[in-house]
Scaffold this active site. Structure first.
Site, mmCIF file in Angstrom:
data_model
loop_
_atom_site.group_PDB
_atom_site.id
_atom_site.type_symbol
_atom_site.label_atom_id
_atom_site.label_comp_id
_atom_site.label_asym_id
_atom_site.label_seq_id
_atom_site.Cartn_x
_atom_site.Cartn_y
_atom_site.Cartn_z
ATOM 1 N N LEU A 100 0.853 -1.187 0.000
ATOM 2 C CA LEU A 100 0.000 0.000 0.000
ATOM 3 C C LEU A 100 0.888 1.236 0.000
ATOM 4 C CD1 LEU A 100 -2.733 -0.948 2.658
ATOM 5 C CD2 LEU A 100 -3.035 -0.825 0.178
ATOM 6 N N ASP A 101 0.430 2.310 -0.658
ATOM 7 C CA ASP A 101 1.169 3.568 -0.653
ATOM 8 C C ASP A 101 1.260 4.121 0.762
ATOM 9 O OD1 ASP A 101 1.326 3.352 -3.405
ATOM 10 O OD2 ASP A 101 -0.394 4.660 -3.763
ATOM 11 N N VAL A 102 2.208 5.008 0.980
ATOM 12 C CA VAL A 102 2.431 5.563 2.313
ATOM 13 C C VAL A 102 1.189 6.253 2.860
ATOM 14 C CG1 VAL A 102 3.359 7.723 1.355
ATOM 15 C CG2 VAL A 102 3.993 7.014 3.686
#
Length: 231
Positions: A100-102
């Site tokens: 998942l993206d930050v």
């Protein structure tokens, strides 16, 4: 097997470190504190350290509620990594089954079983993923139809696989996709002239984020959840 040998194999400790753990009184066998490394374990023995059962066999399958600002990597010079939120041994052996993206929150699967994670992430298996999406602008009436037909992402020739859109409000939707292209959800809405301002993964396959988990918390998957990926 000797208890100290078991601790070395299960926790990745040296014999000296295992001896120190035993002296601390934090190791129990069948609910009885054992301090002798020479103690002989039975096949049915239940060994616990700090109140948690430890075993030698079997890969690990973990569900985490990923918080905002945490990255999915083993090391990062700027942000905290999701693996540091785990109170587990040998975390270097673990990896993410779908990153998942930050700035994306929600369901994160972590394992040391490469075949299992490949089943989750391989485009060949088209594992469903459902996201709750918050948008900067109201959705348009034709969004659901466009997602179902497939979206042409910038820089790509082929359309995305058909995706299912469920409208929650004019700026909130549930989107189910069947692939995992780079920044796919954000790029799909960008292709329609909208901007994602919040993104939360709720489901992978038949595994749904446990509502009792607060951001940063985790639990092991049930046998049924693990097996569901192979269906």
């Amino acid at each position: 097997m000797r208890l100290d040998k078991f601790l070395c194999d299960a926790l990745g400790t040296t014999r000296k470190e295992a001896t120190q753990l035993l002296k601390s009184g934090e190791v129990t066998v069948d609910d009885v504190v054992q301090k002798s490394g020479a103690f002989k374990l039975k096949e049915t023995s239940c060994v616990e350290w700090q109140g948690r059962e430890i075993t030698l066999h079997g890969p690990r399958y973990i569900m985490m509620h990923k918080p905002d600002g945490v990255v999915c990597s083993h090391e990062d010079g700027f942000n905290q990594t999701a693996l540091t939120l785990l109170d587990e041994v040998n975390i270097q052996d673990l990896h993410f089954a779908g990153r998942l993206d930050v700035d994306t929150t929600g369901l994160l699967l972590i394992t040391d079983d490469g075949q299992w994670s490949h089943r989750v992430t391989s485009p060949k298996h088209k594992c469903e993923k459902t996201y709750r999406v918050w948008l900067a602008d109201p959705i348009q009436a034709d969004y659901a139809e466009q997602f179902n037909r497939g979206i042409e992402l910038r820089g790509e020739r082929e359309l995305t696989l058909p995706a299912q859109l469920e409208v929650i409000s004019e700026t909130e939707v549930l989107l189910t996709i069947h692939e995992g292209k780079y920044h796919q959800v954000k790029r799909m809405f960008a292709a329609l002239g909208n901007k994602v301002i919040g993104l939360h993964r709720e489901r992978i396959g038949q595994i749904t984020l446990d509502e009792t988990l607060e951001p940063g918390e985790y639990r092991y998957l049930t046998e049924e959840e693990v097996a569901s990926i192979w269906k």
